[in-house]
Design a protein around this motif. Structure first.
Motif: not given
Length: 84
Positions: A41-49
């Motif tokens: 999940e790219e959007a969730a990954l960006e937020r987590a990163s």
């Protein structure tokens, strides 16, 4: 009770954008590990990163489905470690 010292180590965490994976990433980051988080999940990954980086942890993220992209994640992790 603390984990062992993870200074100078790199943890690769699949499913690292949420839930247990993200919680583990925060814990290992506090213990000194460099983090490579992977998630489909790219959007969730960006937020987590962004959250991990803002917390002061060295973080690299990879959009990947763990079982299908394992070899690519290992190659990316090795490149990241070489840059440290």
């Amino acid at each position: 009770m603390g984990l062992t010292d993870f200074d100078n180590t790199t943890a690769v965490i699949t499913g690292g954008a949420s839930g247990i994976g993200l919680g583990l990433a925060h814990r290992l980051g506090r213990e000194g590990a460099n983090l490579v988080i992977a998630d489909i999940e790219e959007a969730a990954l960006e937020r987590a990163s962004r959250a991990l980086t803002d917390a002061g942890y060295a973080t690299e993220d990879i959009v990947a489905d763990g079982p299908r992209h394992r070899c690519y994640m290992i190659d990316d992790q090795l490149d990241y470690i070489r840059e440290l």
